[in-house]
Design a protein around this motif. Structure first.
Motif, mmCIF file in Angstrom:
data_model
loop_
_atom_site.group_PDB
_atom_site.id
_atom_site.type_symbol
_atom_site.label_atom_id
_atom_site.label_comp_id
_atom_site.label_asym_id
_atom_site.label_seq_id
_atom_site.Cartn_x
_atom_site.Cartn_y
_atom_site.Cartn_z
ATOM 1 N N ASN A 30 20.058 -33.606 -64.757
ATOM 2 C CA ASN A 30 18.979 -34.600 -64.755
ATOM 3 C C ASN A 30 17.673 -33.869 -64.482
ATOM 4 O O ASN A 30 17.405 -33.435 -63.359
ATOM 5 C CB ASN A 30 19.240 -35.661 -63.698
ATOM 6 N N ARG A 31 16.846 -33.728 -65.504
ATOM 7 C CA ARG A 31 15.610 -32.959 -65.379
ATOM 8 C C ARG A 31 14.401 -33.821 -65.024
ATOM 9 O O ARG A 31 13.291 -33.310 -64.903
ATOM 10 C CB ARG A 31 15.344 -32.184 -66.667
ATOM 11 N N GLN A 32 14.606 -35.116 -64.856
ATOM 12 C CA GLN A 32 13.485 -35.971 -64.497
ATOM 13 C C GLN A 32 12.883 -35.565 -63.143
ATOM 14 O O GLN A 32 11.661 -35.430 -63.022
ATOM 15 C CB GLN A 32 13.933 -37.437 -64.462
ATOM 16 N N PRO A 33 13.720 -35.331 -62.101
ATOM 17 C CA PRO A 33 13.129 -34.903 -60.821
ATOM 18 C C PRO A 33 12.525 -33.500 -60.879
ATOM 19 O O PRO A 33 11.803 -33.101 -59.965
ATOM 20 C CB PRO A 33 14.337 -34.933 -59.857
ATOM 21 N N TRP B 230 10.995 -34.525 -70.561
ATOM 22 C CA TRP B 230 11.429 -35.775 -69.939
ATOM 23 C C TRP B 230 10.235 -36.645 -69.545
ATOM 24 O O TRP B 230 10.287 -37.871 -69.663
ATOM 25 C CB TRP B 230 12.293 -35.476 -68.714
ATOM 26 N N GLN B 231 9.160 -36.019 -69.080
ATOM 27 C CA GLN B 231 7.956 -36.780 -68.760
ATOM 28 C C GLN B 231 7.388 -37.432 -70.013
ATOM 29 O O GLN B 231 6.896 -38.564 -69.978
ATOM 30 C CB GLN B 231 6.905 -35.860 -68.122
ATOM 31 N N GLY B 232 7.452 -36.702 -71.136
ATOM 32 C CA GLY B 232 6.987 -37.253 -72.399
ATOM 33 C C GLY B 232 7.793 -38.462 -72.836
ATOM 34 O O GLY B 232 7.252 -39.432 -73.383
ATOM 35 N N MET B 233 9.104 -38.408 -72.610
ATOM 36 C CA MET B 233 9.968 -39.542 -72.932
ATOM 37 C C MET B 233 9.539 -40.784 -72.144
ATOM 38 O O MET B 233 9.416 -41.877 -72.704
ATOM 39 C CB MET B 233 11.420 -39.188 -72.616
ATOM 40 N N ARG B 234 9.290 -40.605 -70.853
ATOM 41 C CA ARG B 234 8.879 -41.740 -70.021
ATOM 42 C C ARG B 234 7.514 -42.284 -70.440
ATOM 43 O O ARG B 234 7.248 -43.478 -70.321
ATOM 44 C CB ARG B 234 8.836 -41.305 -68.562
ATOM 45 N N LYS B 235 6.681 -41.403 -70.929
ATOM 46 C CA LYS B 235 5.368 -41.854 -71.399
ATOM 47 C C LYS B 235 5.524 -42.739 -72.626
ATOM 48 O O LYS B 235 4.840 -43.767 -72.768
ATOM 49 C CB LYS B 235 4.494 -40.646 -71.718
ATOM 50 N N GLY C 223 20.115 -41.880 -67.697
ATOM 51 C CA GLY C 223 21.164 -41.350 -68.565
ATOM 52 C C GLY C 223 20.708 -41.012 -69.967
ATOM 53 O O GLY C 223 21.457 -40.396 -70.726
ATOM 54 N N ILE C 224 19.493 -41.423 -70.322
ATOM 55 C CA ILE C 224 18.967 -41.095 -71.649
ATOM 56 C C ILE C 224 18.285 -39.719 -71.575
ATOM 57 O O ILE C 224 17.476 -39.464 -70.680
ATOM 58 C CB ILE C 224 17.957 -42.149 -72.125
ATOM 59 N N VAL C 225 18.618 -38.859 -72.524
ATOM 60 C CA VAL C 225 18.089 -37.489 -72.529
ATOM 61 C C VAL C 225 17.294 -37.275 -73.818
ATOM 62 O O VAL C 225 17.805 -37.548 -74.913
ATOM 63 C CB VAL C 225 19.232 -36.458 -72.441
ATOM 64 N N PRO C 226 16.061 -36.793 -73.735
ATOM 65 C CA PRO C 226 15.270 -36.547 -74.958
ATOM 66 C C PRO C 226 15.781 -35.318 -75.701
ATOM 67 O O PRO C 226 16.202 -34.329 -75.094
ATOM 68 C CB PRO C 226 13.865 -36.308 -74.408
ATOM 69 N N PHE D 183 14.679 -40.016 -78.451
ATOM 70 C CA PHE D 183 13.355 -39.404 -78.334
ATOM 71 C C PHE D 183 13.403 -38.028 -78.985
ATOM 72 O O PHE D 183 13.930 -37.058 -78.422
ATOM 73 C CB PHE D 183 12.941 -39.333 -76.869
ATOM 74 N N LEU D 184 12.873 -37.985 -80.213
ATOM 75 C CA LEU D 184 12.884 -36.785 -81.037
ATOM 76 C C LEU D 184 11.438 -36.355 -81.280
ATOM 77 O O LEU D 184 10.504 -37.002 -80.830
ATOM 78 C CB LEU D 184 13.585 -37.079 -82.363
ATOM 79 N N ASP D 185 11.259 -35.274 -82.001
ATOM 80 C CA ASP D 185 9.915 -34.933 -82.478
ATOM 81 C C ASP D 185 9.741 -35.549 -83.857
ATOM 82 O O ASP D 185 10.464 -35.197 -84.808
ATOM 83 C CB ASP D 185 9.730 -33.410 -82.540
ATOM 84 N N GLU D 186 8.816 -36.486 -83.955
ATOM 85 C CA GLU D 186 8.582 -37.190 -85.216
ATOM 86 C C GLU D 186 8.019 -36.227 -86.256
ATOM 87 O O GLU D 186 7.153 -35.397 -85.968
ATOM 88 C CB GLU D 186 7.624 -38.355 -84.996
#
Length: 397
Positions: free
Chosen positions: A10-13, A19-24, A32-35, A353-356
């Motif tokens: 878990n790389r959020q902490p 992961w910060q980008g995913m939350r944004k 449990g969701i991983v980018p 969460f991918l790179d578009e």
């Protein structure tokens, strides 16, 4: 496998940028969701590096530090052993990252308002860096035939013949399309650049990540004439998941070119890297070749997993053959009306969460870049989430 490629972290902490980008993008994303976006790995680092760094810290003062002889020896040996490329330690210019290195190259050798060529779709910081330096970008679109990409040499020569074009930033292996260029393709590009007096900056940051059946050729190894007109950008960051260490080896064989490069570099950055970066890179090149070989087996497994998934669940998708890097390029245009709908679906419904693709140029609109450097179980879960979301919310036109 003797190494651990299954543990999830878990790389959020840890304040991971990805992961910060995913939350944004989606603040409501559940646990449990991983980018699978930015190109670093969702895999544990080689234990030889982590354990070696612990020992290193036990008896070091963390002051200003230069690269030692061990660093240079291991780097030179790696280039010879892994790439059959003979370099001299004096050719190495050390910088925190490849994007930084490209920035220095543009500032050193291209005047404001002059032009730099790129082959698109391509890693998007190329264009941002060119324009941040006050220069103009010239694009030559790669030819896409059912997902298989090639260079449009006629168009490329037309672009390079413009006297205002001074540099080509070349990506090898190519990000995002995953091509490993053949020697013949590289020679053609090189001949055009020599003909039109174009300096080549070859971004080879993924050059260790070559899948079975393919072979990478370091661009500068083809001839001394080409090497003399080239800056080759390499790093341990992608190979061993050390991007946070910020350590890149920029190889410039031509002493005059190297001196001019260093002169510009000194205006923007000092001569020291992170003390831990030197040690991490030395440990990686000295001890972690076995880890890399097993990583490549995992990437091949994940490539097959993804290809089989799209064939079954999205049969009209076009998956470009992955030859190098760990980044899969997928054309999903037939399933969505536009890129905005596609991105909304991915981040809000599929929670993927991918790179578009549009990030890499207009040629990438409707595509997705998927990071395969993760546990296979995680990749399968992520892809099945995509299939389930589409089944419940069909968006095909």
């Amino acid at each position: 496998m003797s190494y651990d490629f299954t543990t999830r972290i878990n790389r959020q902490p840890q304040n991971s940028s990805k992961w910060q980008g995913m939350r944004k993008h989606n603040p409501e994303v559940p646990e449990g969701i991983v980018p699978l976006s930015v190109a670093d790995m969702e895999l544990k680092n080689p234990p030889e590096i982590t354990e070696g760094l612990k020992q290193f810290l036990d008896n070091r003062i963390l002051g200003y530090t230069d690269a030692g002889e061990d660093y240079y020896t291991e780097t030179v040996n790696w280039m010879q052993r892994r790439h059959h490329w003979t370099i001299d330690k004096d050719w190495l210019v050390l910088l925190p990252g490849v994007v930084t290195a490209i920035n220095v190259a543009v500032r050193a050798f291209v005047q404001p308002r002059e032009k730099v060529a790129i082959l698109t779709p391509v890693y998007y910081p190329f264009k941002k860096t060119i324009e941040a330096c006050g220069c103009r970008t010239v694009t030559s679109s790669l030819i896409n035939q059912d997902g298989v990409y090639s260079i449009n040499f006629e168009d490329l020569e037309t672009k390079l013949a413009d006297p205002n074009v001074k540099m080509l930033i070349f990506c090898s292996p190519h990000n995002p399309i995953g091509r490993v260029w053949t020697k013949e393709e590289l020679m053609k590009v090189g001949e055009l650049c020599l003909k039109h007096d174009i300096l080549i900056v070859s971004d080879e940051i993924h050059f260790d990540l070559i899948l079975p059946g393919h072979e990478h050729t370091v661009f500068a190894s083809l001839s001394k004439e080409l090497s003399d007109r080239m800056i080759v950008c390499t790093s341990v960051s992608k190979t061993f998941n050390l991007a946070g260490m910020q350590c890149s080896n920029i190889v410039i064989s031509n002493p005059d070119l190297r001196a001019a490069y260093k002169a510009t570099m000194s205006c923007y950055i000092n001569g020291h890297l992170n003390i831990m970066a030197y040690e991490a890179a030395t440990l990686a090149y000295r001890h972690c070749e076995g880890w890399l070989d097993e990583l490549l087996e995992l990437l091949e497994t994940n490539r097959k997993t993804a290809v089989d998934f799209f064939a079954e669940h999205f049969p009209k998708a076009i998956v470009s053959p992955l030859e190098g890097t760990y980044l899969l390029w997928v054309d999903l245009r037939v399933y969505f009306t536009d890129q905005n709908e596609q991105e909304e679906f991915m981040t809000k419904k599929a929670l993927l969460f991918l790179d578009e693709g549009y990030l890499f140029g207009e040629e990438g609109s409707g595509f997705e870049r998927i990071n395969l450097a993760c546990p296979t179980s995680l990749l399968k879960e992520s892809l099945m989430r995509l299939a389930a979301a589409y089944q419940n919310n069909p968006a095909a036109t």
